[in-house]
Motif scaffolding. Structure first.
Motif, PDB file in Angstrom:
ATOM      1  N   ASP A   1     -20.529  60.741  93.666  1.00 61.18           N
ATOM      2  CA  ASP A   1     -21.306  59.415  94.305  1.00 61.18           C
ATOM      3  C   ASP A   1     -22.217  59.018  93.334  1.00 61.18           C
ATOM      4  O   ASP A   1     -22.600  57.708  93.261  1.00 61.18           O
ATOM      5  CB  ASP A   1     -22.223  60.332  95.493  1.00 61.18           C
ATOM      6  CG  ASP A   1     -21.388  60.604  96.459  1.00 61.18           C
ATOM      7  OD1 ASP A   1     -20.181  60.208  96.773  1.00 61.18           O
ATOM      8  OD2 ASP A   1     -21.715  61.363  97.634  1.00 61.18           O
ATOM      9  N   SER A   2     -22.847  59.914  92.459  1.00 57.93           N
ATOM     10  CA  SER A   2     -23.988  58.965  91.507  1.00 57.93           C
ATOM     11  C   SER A   2     -23.179  58.039  90.574  1.00 57.93           C
ATOM     12  O   SER A   2     -23.613  57.009  90.183  1.00 57.93           O
ATOM     13  CB  SER A   2     -24.414  60.134  90.516  1.00 57.93           C
ATOM     14  OG  SER A   2     -25.286  61.026  91.558  1.00 57.93           O
ATOM     15  N   LEU A   3     -21.862  58.499  90.109  1.00 56.37           N
ATOM     16  CA  LEU A   3     -21.104  57.632  89.272  1.00 56.37           C
ATOM     17  C   LEU A   3     -20.739  56.274  89.918  1.00 56.37           C
ATOM     18  O   LEU A   3     -20.644  55.275  89.371  1.00 56.37           O
ATOM     19  CB  LEU A   3     -19.938  58.420  88.526  1.00 56.37           C
ATOM     20  CG  LEU A   3     -20.304  59.265  87.743  1.00 56.37           C
ATOM     21  CD1 LEU A   3     -18.949  60.234  87.416  1.00 56.37           C
ATOM     22  CD2 LEU A   3     -20.737  58.892  86.301  1.00 56.37           C
ATOM     23  N   PHE A   4     -20.423  56.302  91.206  1.00 55.12           N
ATOM     24  CA  PHE A   4     -19.908  55.438  91.898  1.00 55.12           C
ATOM     25  C   PHE A   4     -20.956  54.434  92.046  1.00 55.12           C
ATOM     26  O   PHE A   4     -20.952  53.305  92.201  1.00 55.12           O
ATOM     27  CB  PHE A   4     -19.404  55.928  93.297  1.00 55.12           C
ATOM     28  CG  PHE A   4     -19.019  54.533  94.125  1.00 55.12           C
ATOM     29  CD1 PHE A   4     -17.571  53.906  93.830  1.00 55.12           C
ATOM     30  CD2 PHE A   4     -19.628  54.426  95.333  1.00 55.12           C
ATOM     31  CE1 PHE A   4     -17.246  52.906  94.658  1.00 55.12           C
ATOM     32  CE2 PHE A   4     -19.363  53.443  96.256  1.00 55.12           C
ATOM     33  CZ  PHE A   4     -18.059  52.558  95.681  1.00 55.12           C
ATOM     34  N   ALA A   5     -22.122  55.050  92.380  1.00 53.51           N
ATOM     35  CA  ALA A   5     -23.459  54.006  92.676  1.00 53.51           C
ATOM     36  C   ALA A   5     -23.808  53.328  91.365  1.00 53.51           C
ATOM     37  O   ALA A   5     -23.913  52.176  91.537  1.00 53.51           O
ATOM     38  CB  ALA A   5     -24.556  54.996  93.213  1.00 53.51           C
ATOM     39  N   GLU A   6     -23.801  53.990  90.128  1.00 50.90           N
ATOM     40  CA  GLU A   6     -23.937  53.357  89.056  1.00 50.90           C
ATOM     41  C   GLU A   6     -22.955  52.286  88.645  1.00 50.90           C
ATOM     42  O   GLU A   6     -23.401  51.341  88.253  1.00 50.90           O
ATOM     43  CB  GLU A   6     -23.896  54.478  87.849  1.00 50.90           C
ATOM     44  CG  GLU A   6     -24.245  53.850  86.529  1.00 50.90           C
ATOM     45  CD  GLU A   6     -24.431  54.927  85.474  1.00 50.90           C
ATOM     46  OE1 GLU A   6     -24.445  54.595  84.322  1.00 50.90           O
ATOM     47  OE2 GLU A   6     -24.626  56.161  85.759  1.00 50.90           O
ATOM     48  N   MET A   7     -21.666  52.603  88.828  1.00 49.08           N
ATOM     49  CA  MET A   7     -20.560  51.560  88.915  1.00 49.08           C
ATOM     50  C   MET A   7     -20.796  50.348  89.496  1.00 49.08           C
ATOM     51  O   MET A   7     -20.546  49.321  89.026  1.00 49.08           O
ATOM     52  CB  MET A   7     -19.264  52.181  88.734  1.00 49.08           C
ATOM     53  CG  MET A   7     -18.715  53.260  87.828  1.00 49.08           C
ATOM     54  SD  MET A   7     -17.180  54.146  88.149  1.00 49.08           S
ATOM     55  CE  MET A   7     -16.214  53.016  88.255  1.00 49.08           C
ATOM     56  N   LEU A   8     -21.245  50.585  90.773  1.00 50.74           N
ATOM     57  CA  LEU A   8     -21.395  49.681  91.856  1.00 50.74           C
ATOM     58  C   LEU A   8     -22.531  48.637  91.388  1.00 50.74           C
ATOM     59  O   LEU A   8     -22.460  47.386  91.494  1.00 50.74           O
ATOM     60  CB  LEU A   8     -21.582  50.115  93.192  1.00 50.74           C
ATOM     61  CG  LEU A   8     -21.635  49.292  94.421  1.00 50.74           C
ATOM     62  CD1 LEU A   8     -20.229  48.413  94.434  1.00 50.74           C
ATOM     63  CD2 LEU A   8     -22.166  49.873  95.631  1.00 50.74           C
TER      64      LEU A   8
END
Length: 64
Positions: free
Chosen positions: A17-24
């Protein structure tokens, strides 16, 4: 009675979730930067400013 916050259970952070948020966020920032550059490129075309147009298009190419 005073609560001791250090002893409260800490929420578990899901790494995905953290990686996805950062990518977003990275994508949103990149899109914003590209849009601003495109607006400046359009302005340079309206003003017939060739040197600014070339500089800005180079910058846009580097972002892409």
């Amino acid at each position: 009675m005073k609560k001791n916050l250090l002893h409260l259970p800490q929420p578990k952070v899901n790494i995905m979730d953290s990686l996805f948020a950062e990518m977003l966020l990275d994508k949103a920032l990149l899109d914003f930067q590209k849009e601003k550059l495109q607006q400046k490129i359009d302005q340079s075309l309206r003003e017939k400013n060739k040197s600014e147009f070339l500089r800005l298009t180079e910058e846009l190419i580097k972002l892409s």
